[in-house]
Every structure is written in C-alpha cells, then in structure tokens.
Design a protein around this motif. Structure first.
Motif, PDB file in Angstrom:
ATOM      1  N   ALA A  32       0.839  -1.199   0.000  1.00 52.24           N
ATOM      2  CA  ALA A  32       0.000   0.000   0.000  1.00 52.24           C
ATOM      3  C   ALA A  32       0.875   1.250   0.000  1.00 52.24           C
ATOM      4  CB  ALA A  32      -0.912   0.004   1.223  1.00 52.24           C
ATOM      5  N   ALA A  33       0.349   2.326  -0.558  1.00 54.63           N
ATOM      6  CA  ALA A  33       0.990   3.638  -0.450  1.00 54.63           C
ATOM      7  C   ALA A  33       0.455   4.293   0.818  1.00 54.63           C
ATOM      8  CB  ALA A  33       0.675   4.486  -1.674  1.00 54.63           C
ATOM      9  N   LEU A  34       1.333   4.579   1.765  1.00 53.08           N
ATOM     10  CA  LEU A  34       0.923   5.122   3.053  1.00 53.08           C
ATOM     11  C   LEU A  34       1.106   6.632   3.067  1.00 53.08           C
ATOM     12  CD1 LEU A  34       0.013   4.617   5.999  1.00 53.08           C
ATOM     13  CD2 LEU A  34       2.443   4.318   6.579  1.00 53.08           C
ATOM     14  N   ILE A  35       0.008   7.336   3.298  1.00 51.93           N
ATOM     15  CA  ILE A  35       0.039   8.786   3.440  1.00 51.93           C
ATOM     16  C   ILE A  35      -0.172   9.077   4.921  1.00 51.93           C
ATOM     17  CG2 ILE A  35      -0.894  10.977   2.641  1.00 51.93           C
ATOM     18  CD1 ILE A  35       0.140   9.216   0.367  1.00 51.93           C
ATOM     19  N   ASP A  36       0.907   9.381   5.617  1.00 52.73           N
ATOM     20  CA  ASP A  36       0.896   9.520   7.067  1.00 52.73           C
ATOM     21  C   ASP A  36       0.820  10.998   7.442  1.00 52.73           C
ATOM     22  OD1 ASP A  36       1.482   9.672   9.788  1.00 52.73           O
ATOM     23  OD2 ASP A  36       2.904   8.007   9.738  1.00 52.73           O
ATOM     24  N   ALA A  37      -0.355  11.432   7.876  1.00 59.27           N
ATOM     25  CA  ALA A  37      -0.555  12.841   8.192  1.00 59.27           C
ATOM     26  C   ALA A  37       0.343  13.293   9.331  1.00 59.27           C
ATOM     27  CB  ALA A  37      -2.022  13.087   8.549  1.00 59.27           C
ATOM     28  N   ASP A  38       0.563  12.432  10.323  1.00 59.03           N
ATOM     29  CA  ASP A  38       1.445  12.787  11.429  1.00 59.03           C
ATOM     30  C   ASP A  38       2.878  12.998  10.954  1.00 59.03           C
ATOM     31  OD1 ASP A  38      -0.182  13.058  13.588  1.00 59.03           O
ATOM     32  OD2 ASP A  38       0.218  11.091  14.454  1.00 59.03           O
ATOM     33  N   ARG A 104       1.573  13.577  -2.533  1.00 56.77           N
ATOM     34  CA  ARG A 104       1.950  12.162  -2.386  1.00 56.77           C
ATOM     35  C   ARG A 104       0.875  11.230  -2.933  1.00 56.77           C
ATOM     36  NH1 ARG A 104       5.452  12.373   3.299  1.00 56.77           N
ATOM     37  NH2 ARG A 104       6.502  14.299   2.689  1.00 56.77           N
ATOM     38  N   ILE A 105      -0.371  11.648  -2.843  1.00 57.44           N
ATOM     39  CA  ILE A 105      -1.449  10.861  -3.449  1.00 57.44           C
ATOM     40  C   ILE A 105      -1.246  10.775  -4.954  1.00 57.44           C
ATOM     41  CG2 ILE A 105      -3.923  10.864  -3.977  1.00 57.44           C
ATOM     42  CD1 ILE A 105      -4.289  12.187  -1.159  1.00 57.44           C
TER      43      ILE A 105
END
Length: 206
Positions: A32-38, A104-105
């Motif tokens: 998966a492509a992880l988009i980590d807001a933190d 990043r998306i």
C-alpha cells in the motif's frame, strides 16, 4: 463487498497508543501507499519546515527549538491549556499537511499503487474525510492499554496520557465510523496483528 474505484482509498485511524502507526507500516510492507498525516506534520514543523516561519511569527521564538524545529513539548502544553492556541497552530499546519498529502497521493496514483492508506489520527473528529475514502479501518484497544503503551514509549505520566485521550474522539465514536475494526489489545502479539492486517488487506485486494 462493494466494488471500489482504483486505487482504493482507505482511511486508517485509532486513538493514541492503539497501534495505528504499526498497522500502517504493515499495510505499507504489503504494497500500500501510506500517506501519514502525522509524519507530514512532523516534516513541515521540523527544522526549516514550511510551517516554521508562521509558527515563529504567531507564537514567538520560545516555541522554536535550537534546531529550528517546533518545540513540541512546549507547544503541546500550550495547545492543551489554551484551545485558541491549538486552533491557531492547526490553521497553520493543516493546510500544509493537506497540500503535501495531495502531492503524495498523485505520486501513488502515478506509480500504480493498488491501495492508498491515509493514516489520519483525527479522522473521526473530521467531517471532511467521508467523501474522499472508500472505507475506514479503526485500530482499537481499551484506554488502559493506550495509557500503558504511551507511558512506556514516551515517558508521559498517566494523567498526561488521559488528557490526550480525552481530547480525542471517544472509542465509541471511532468505532461508529469504522467499516473494519482491528483489535489490538494487550494479548495481541505482533505476529497476530500482522495476520489480522493481512486479512484486512485482502478485503481490499492487496
């Protein structure tokens, strides 16, 4: 299960100490492509980060550490004691996190990622995500386990952790927005959690 558009967009959330970040890392290891807001928030408030000029202008140099990054401990104390300060900080940081997340998306879409996972700590508190996600996964555990984990990893007092938990959505509210709940209680080993996450990933074609 419903037919989703590609790439699927999955919201991942959970209270502090729930193990949400670990679940996100497992999903990333599965493709998966992880988009980590933190993580993005830490980047924009790090040394030379895009949020730092506005933070210094708004709060003063006392909230900038020697490296040029946000002094997180001091800001955390201010934000929890003064709701206005928290709102001011969010007004600076959140638009930048949204901008970097969108970039990043687009990179994930261009790379052909089959699943985009949005790690969103405040998903249950925000009304804007429902229209952007195909499904929501909540990582869940009791408050006692949250307190124990956070105290072990950060050295915060039990009262400090309780204060953070109280500032977040309730366990009931998070579960109410979930399409899938991953239980990560005290008895759950890393191997068991990995197996549970693989089952969830399979639901979304990963």
């Amino acid at each position: 299960m419903a037919t989703y558009r590609q790439p699927l967009r999955l919201g991942l959330t959970g209270g502090i100490g729930s193990g949400k970040s670990t679940v996100g890392q497992i999903l990333a290891s599965l493709g998966a492509a992880l988009i980590d807001a933190d993580q993005i928030s830490r980047e924009v408030t790090g040394p030379g980060g895009a949020a730092m000029p506005a933070i210094q202008s708004t709060f003063g140099g006392a909230y900038v550490d020697a490296s040029g990054a946000l002094d997180r401990t001091r800001m955390r104390q201010l934000a929890f004691s003064q709701p206005k300060a928290r709102s001011q900080l969010e007004a600076i940081v959140h638009p930048l996190v949204a901008l970097h997340s969108q970039q990043r998306i687009q990179q994930a879409i261009q790379s052909g990622a089959p699943l985009i996972v949005h790690d969103i700590p405040l998903l249950a508190e925000s009304g804007r995500w429902a229209r952007q996600l195909d499904a929501v996964v909540v990582v869940d555990c009791t408050a006692d386990i949250q307190i124990e984990r956070v105290m072990q990893r950060s050295g915060l007092s039990a009262d400090a952790v309780r204060g953070i938990i109280a500032s977040q959505a309730t366990r009931t509210a998070r579960r109410a927005v979930a399409d899938v709940v991953i239980a990560n209680e005290a008895h759950c080993t890393l191997e068991q959690l990995q197996a549970e996450v693989r089952q969830v990933a399979a639901l979304f074609g990963l």
